[in-house]
Write an enzyme that holds these catalytic residues in place. Structure first.
Site, PDB file in Angstrom:
ATOM      1  N   HIS A 163     -79.410  26.869 -89.193  1.00 36.28           N
ATOM      2  CA  HIS A 163     -80.363  27.727 -89.068  1.00 36.28           C
ATOM      3  C   HIS A 163     -79.979  28.896 -90.031  1.00 36.28           C
ATOM      4  O   HIS A 163     -79.473  29.976 -89.741  1.00 36.28           O
ATOM      5  CB  HIS A 163     -80.342  28.352 -87.450  1.00 36.28           C
TER       6      HIS A 163
ATOM      7  N   CYS B  84     -85.947  35.610 -87.806  1.00 28.31           N
ATOM      8  CA  CYS B  84     -86.180  33.922 -87.805  1.00 28.31           C
ATOM      9  C   CYS B  84     -87.586  33.669 -88.152  1.00 28.31           C
ATOM     10  O   CYS B  84     -87.758  32.444 -88.403  1.00 28.31           O
ATOM     11  CB  CYS B  84     -85.825  33.526 -86.543  1.00 28.31           C
TER      12      CYS B  84
END
Lengths: 381, 381
Positions: B330, B94
């Site tokens: 995301h 991430c």
């Protein structure tokens, strides 16, 4: 300090200098039971042991690999007990290793870190070995197909012979005998190469490198760190050149006898370092196939275009003293790092039985996917 | 010019300044028929069209993604008609997007390039979504497990309530209504969040972000390029901080109520930029789960440790005006880039219906895998 003109403005900037300080290349193997992470740590632990530098002094960990594992740089950092500021994996196929070292170079100059551990690692089942995405290759899916086209073009245009290509293999396998990390440590004869199995004419099995697994690591530092650790033989990175022409073979196939990416990367690196090809004492060039080393002589400016074939056994520069990719094997993500490690060892005079006399200036040339991208680095005492 | 003290030496170096000049975020979707490369190009082509900057002026292409495809940066370059010097993919889960932007920052300061196109992209089936390698998690393999532990620790230690966490979701979903690129564009009520399905107590479905696909790109330039193109509203990167503590959850689990990596990254970024938390007008923080935004308030220094829960609806700083990760979705490799794109838009006053008044100073905070690594960036007019 190195004064460098940046961008198109006339101002000269003072940049911090960046040096290769320590390096380690593990034994390249066809296959092993070690995980990707164990392979990576093997080379890194050797550097930590040799350098006696504490993990707390290392503030970047960069991994070069084509692996499909995520978060590899953080995993390697944790396994080594390092808590780096910068932690990232860099991927650009065979060009990953040099790419990662250049990233570390940039991070140090920008002041975001002072020392970077860069490790290249590959398992033999790496997805970097086949280029399935390049539909412009049609049914010629394997690297040997473009190598064959390069070789035929060079032979047709410049009269380069199969024997001259074979001599590259003879030289590099001979050098690999003295490299404990090399995959192949057995000399081959000219006849042996010429009589080895033809795979895609004119490319024979001994014109090809072999996919394998292994790791190589370097510890890179800023000038301040070099001084504060009292490192006596830093090898400075003074020239960097990179170029990507494309990803697909078709886009670079207009001229099969030269690699534009290598030529342009070399121009940039020589201009930045202020060195000329005649200043270079030792070079590791990308010889995944014998024809690539002959083209490298020419595209790097060591010899006129077309004369590379006759240059093989007739030059004063030591090319591929570790045995190159032909002798050492080709663990994709580790190759660029192992090249830099070898040139650093040669410049430090620490290359043991492979040591070339009086090495001051070295060069590394690396490329990916038929020369669609290339990197050239120049390193000095 | 920015004067920066590098390393432990006392000398102040003049570094080139680096700015975000253009950005584009494509519509985030649950799933689409577009390939990874088509998604990446969508955002990049939009930048080329908006900026009217020729492909020949772009000399680095960096891709941020957890994809398993090799050589992605060269493929994207070729599809866009760019022949960059530097071409690489950066992976750090991430944290990849901010990592890639910081790499571009370093490459520009080092003088190896003057302009860099950085694109983050992810398909919904990305391997970055599950952390199979972290055996310290035992049977708690999914991110929601550590989010639950963080939430419980905060509730136990500081009296933070489920309603306070729910308010983060309400705020961010409300913001996402005005973000055309967001995955979710529907406001939710406090009751709606509280009554949504409990997955791993106390975490409910509306406390969680959703995996999705999409791309975001930024075009970053050196000060010289900014001037030569006459760009009127560059957004300067003036503070950068990163830290990796580990890869495994166990190694950061000693204190579940704070993230050391975020605290240390923030310290570095604020010190470098000379700004304080009170100077910040707008921030994109990593809210993959609602508790993470509350912890971010505290760990970034906006409010005292333990008081984050009460800070949600009681602060003057605009947090996650694009809807954060909760509202926007995301797509792992794209998230960090989309955060930077949003803060740049806010500082330029070009955030349309989401525009926060009088934005001069912005902050981006991003992290990976339970805060085992984190990045903080500070950007100014």
């Amino acid at each position: 300090m190195q004064k460098v003109q940046l961008g198109k403005c006339c101002q000269l900037f003072e940049l911090r200098r960046v040096a290769i300080c320590y390096y380690s290349t593990s034994k390249f193997r066809k296959r092993s039971n070690s995980s990707l992470f164990e392979l990576a740590c093997e080379a890194c632990v050797d550097i930590l042991a040799k350098s006696q530098i504490s993990q707390t002094e290392i503030d970047a960990v960069l991994v070069s690999s084509s692996t499909q594992e995520p978060y590899t740089s953080s995993i390697v950092s944790e396994m080594l007990g390092i808590r780096p500021s910068i932690s990232q994996r860099i991927e650009s196929l065979c060009n990953s290793g040099t790419n990662a070292i250049i990233s570390a170079y940039s991070h140090i100059i920008s002041g975001l870190c002072d020392s970077a551990l860069v490790v290249g690692v590959e398992k033999s089942e790496s997805p970097g070995n086949v280029l399935t995405w390049d539909i412009t290759r049609g049914s010629f899916a394997f690297p040997i197909h473009w190598a064959s086209m390069f070789a035929k073009a060079h032979m047709r245009k410049f009269g380069t012979t199969e024997e001259q290509m074979a001599m590259v293999s003879v030289k590099n396998h001979r050098n690999a005998v003295n490299n404990p990390a090399a995959l192949f440590r057995k000399a081959v004869t000219l006849e042996g190469v010429m009589e080895s199995k033809k795979i895609v004419p004119p490319i024979k099995v001994l014109d090809c490198s072999a996919i394998c697994e292994g790791a190589s690591a370097v510890l890179i530092m800023s000038e301040d760190k070099v001084k504060s650790f009292g490192i006596e033989d830093p090898v400075w990175i003074t020239g960097v050149g990179m170029e990507t022409r494309s990803a697909s073979f078709a886009a670079v196939a207009a001229d099969l006898s030269a690699s534009e990416s290598v030529r342009n990367a070399a121009k940039k690196a020589f201009r930045m370092s202020g060195k000329k090809p005649r200043d270079i004492d030792v070079a590791e060039v990308h010889d995944a196939f014998t024809i690539l080393e002959i083209m490298a002589y020419e595209d790097l400016g060591f010899v006129e275009k077309g004369k590379g074939g006759r240059f093989v056994d007739n030059c004063e520069i030591a090319f591929n003293p570790r045995g190159g990719i032909l002798g050492s094997g080709h663990p994709v993500g580790a190759t660029g790092i192992a090249q830099v490690a070898e040139v650093a060892a040669q410049i430090q005079g620490k290359a043991c039985k492979r040591q070339v006399k009086d090495c001051e200036n070295g060069l590394v040339q690396n490329l990916a996917a038929a020369g669609t991208s290339a990197t050239v680095m120049i390193m000095n005492k």
